[in-house]
Write a protein that holds these residues in place. Structure first.
Motif, PDB file in Angstrom:
ATOM      1  N   TYR A 121       0.842  -1.195   0.000  1.00 42.61           N
ATOM      2  CA  TYR A 121       0.000   0.000   0.000  1.00 42.61           C
ATOM      3  C   TYR A 121       0.881   1.249   0.000  1.00 42.61           C
ATOM      4  CZ  TYR A 121      -4.621  -2.035   1.052  1.00 42.61           C
ATOM      5  OH  TYR A 121      -5.811  -2.687   0.990  1.00 42.61           O
ATOM      6  N   LEU A 123       0.655   4.735   1.757  1.00 44.98           N
ATOM      7  CA  LEU A 123      -0.139   5.372   2.818  1.00 44.98           C
ATOM      8  C   LEU A 123      -0.292   6.858   2.557  1.00 44.98           C
ATOM      9  CD1 LEU A 123       1.344   3.504   5.910  1.00 44.98           C
ATOM     10  CD2 LEU A 123      -0.657   2.941   4.513  1.00 44.98           C
ATOM     11  N   LEU A 128      -3.118  10.462  12.323  1.00 48.92           N
ATOM     12  CA  LEU A 128      -3.655   9.357  13.122  1.00 48.92           C
ATOM     13  C   LEU A 128      -3.974   9.813  14.535  1.00 48.92           C
ATOM     14  CD1 LEU A 128      -1.136   6.518  12.209  1.00 48.92           C
ATOM     15  CD2 LEU A 128      -3.473   6.828  11.356  1.00 48.92           C
ATOM     16  N   PHE A 131      -4.608   6.207  21.141  1.00 45.87           N
ATOM     17  CA  PHE A 131      -5.186   6.326  22.476  1.00 45.87           C
ATOM     18  C   PHE A 131      -4.294   5.637  23.501  1.00 45.87           C
ATOM     19  CE2 PHE A 131      -8.796   6.987  19.701  1.00 45.87           C
ATOM     20  CZ  PHE A 131      -9.407   8.077  20.298  1.00 45.87           C
TER      21      PHE A 131
ATOM     22  N   PRO B  72     -13.099  -1.314  19.061  1.00 45.46           N
ATOM     23  CA  PRO B  72     -13.663  -0.408  18.062  1.00 45.46           C
ATOM     24  C   PRO B  72     -12.646  -0.162  16.962  1.00 45.46           C
ATOM     25  CG  PRO B  72     -12.907   0.843  19.945  1.00 45.46           C
ATOM     26  CD  PRO B  72     -12.573  -0.595  20.221  1.00 45.46           C
ATOM     27  N   LEU B  74     -12.093   2.258  13.168  1.00 44.93           N
ATOM     28  CA  LEU B  74     -12.569   3.215  12.186  1.00 44.93           C
ATOM     29  C   LEU B  74     -12.673   2.485  10.862  1.00 44.93           C
ATOM     30  CD1 LEU B  74     -13.176   6.214  12.088  1.00 44.93           C
ATOM     31  CD2 LEU B  74     -10.796   6.610  11.443  1.00 44.93           C
ATOM     32  N   LEU B  92      -5.333  -1.688   6.995  1.00 43.51           N
ATOM     33  CA  LEU B  92      -5.013  -0.801   5.886  1.00 43.51           C
ATOM     34  C   LEU B  92      -6.221  -0.785   4.965  1.00 43.51           C
ATOM     35  CD1 LEU B  92      -2.132  -0.877   6.883  1.00 43.51           C
ATOM     36  CD2 LEU B  92      -1.368  -1.491   4.602  1.00 43.51           C
ATOM     37  N   ASP B 125      -4.280   1.253  22.807  1.00 43.25           N
ATOM     38  CA  ASP B 125      -5.019   0.713  21.669  1.00 43.25           C
ATOM     39  C   ASP B 125      -4.119  -0.003  20.678  1.00 43.25           C
ATOM     40  OD1 ASP B 125      -6.998   2.172  22.906  1.00 43.25           O
ATOM     41  OD2 ASP B 125      -7.990   2.557  20.982  1.00 43.25           O
ATOM     42  N   LEU B 128      -5.458   0.146  14.946  1.00 41.11           N
ATOM     43  CA  LEU B 128      -5.463   1.376  14.153  1.00 41.11           C
ATOM     44  C   LEU B 128      -5.983   1.118  12.759  1.00 41.11           C
ATOM     45  CD1 LEU B 128      -1.930   2.819  15.017  1.00 41.11           C
ATOM     46  CD2 LEU B 128      -4.145   3.562  15.926  1.00 41.11           C
ATOM     47  N   THR B 129      -6.399   2.174  12.103  1.00 37.05           N
ATOM     48  CA  THR B 129      -6.776   2.091  10.699  1.00 37.05           C
ATOM     49  C   THR B 129      -5.936   3.084   9.905  1.00 37.05           C
ATOM     50  OG1 THR B 129      -9.033   1.477  11.276  1.00 37.05           O
ATOM     51  CG2 THR B 129      -8.652   2.283   9.047  1.00 37.05           C
ATOM     52  N   PHE B 130      -5.176   2.554   8.967  1.00 36.77           N
ATOM     53  CA  PHE B 130      -4.379   3.394   8.076  1.00 36.77           C
ATOM     54  C   PHE B 130      -5.081   3.479   6.724  1.00 36.77           C
ATOM     55  CE2 PHE B 130      -1.411   1.563  11.064  1.00 36.77           C
ATOM     56  CZ  PHE B 130      -0.538   2.600  11.351  1.00 36.77           C
TER      57      PHE B 130
END
Ligand code: MN
Ligand code: MN
Ligand code: ZN
Ligand code: ZN
Lengths: 142, 142
Positions: A121, A123, A128, A131, B72, B74, B92, B125, B128-130
DNA sequence: CTCCTTATTGCAACTTTTTGCAATTGCCTA
DNA sequence: TAGGCAATTGCAAAAAGTTGCAATAAGGAG
């Protein structure tokens, strides 16, 4: 340089139009600097431009994000907020007290590179939200 | 081991109660495996438990996340979805085609360590969402 | 097994976000 | 400067998400 002078050419270059609605929203984001929720943007922009609707605000924020004039960010309560696109940075938010700090993208740069080479990918996002627990709240954890 | 047998002690240990609502939602998440939106969870759980309300679903999902039974994330459209807590991984997502892949947390481990030492935060956490462009969509970019 | 405490839920009102479609308007062309 | 076309907006209805409060019920104590 005014917001109009700065942003209109950027939109035109991509084949889009500048409108009073977009300009008002860009103006709010530009001069506020921080993260604003769609509702906050709506309330502020409506003062500059009565008649503006929520639908337009939501659509415009998404549009500005797609065109790299604004950046969306996940905030502490799990909602998306927007800020004007400036330097590339990320956020750390404390799960307990909500305290927040910025982190320069440079710190994550090598990790991004590794992630790109391992996944194939490319990016695109540099905003970002991580937490965790801030230093103060870690003490209370013991 | 049933969902009840697996999850009830975990909640009790933290001083919380197991309820039919929580069990139904855990059951959905556990057996689906993937990311589910609150609405999807609601639709599925209501079949097991008529009378269940949206409010309970939203509150329960947040509760399960706080207690590390669910995570959770995103998703592509900027909304939060949930999945049962299993191995630590990240995502990703391709901005153009929506294609999605998982990345093991191990790849980000050293970056997490650096971020923690530079910020003083302890990062909790691991989900993550990239966003970026998948290999296929990069070709179309040229 | 029954009672009691209080965590948890349902309810209902409310806020936020999304969507299709018709009306408007930015801006390119002549 | 006027006209035309497609991008953009407003409108209105629907969907998704939130909140305070009274009713319910999980599970510990007796
Ligand atoms: Mn930011
Ligand atoms: Mn996941
Ligand atoms: Zn804190
Ligand atoms: Zn793609």
């Amino acid at each position: 340089m005014t917001c109009a002078e700065e942003y209109t050419p950027q939109l035109r270059a991509r084949g889009y139009r500048m409108t009073p609605q977009r300009l008002a929203i860009l103006h709010i984001l530009h001069h506020n600097g921080g993260h604003l929720s769609p509702v906050e943007v709506f309330d502020a922009a409506r003062r500059e431009l009565p008649g503006l609707t929520e639908a337009t605000v939501y659509r415009t924020l998404e549009f500005l994000a797609e065109n790299h004039l604004a950046r969306p960010a996940l905030n502490g309560n799990g909602h998306i907020a927007y800020e004007i696109a400036r330097h590339e940075h990320h956020h750390l938010i404390c799960r307990r007290c909500g305290n927040e700090m910025e982190v320069e993208h440079a710190i994550l740069k090598s990790m991004y590179a590794r992630l790109e080479s391992e996944s194939g990918y490319r990016l695109t996002d540099r905003h970002l939200t991580f937490f965790g627990l801030c230093p103060d709240c870690q003490k209370g954890e013991l």
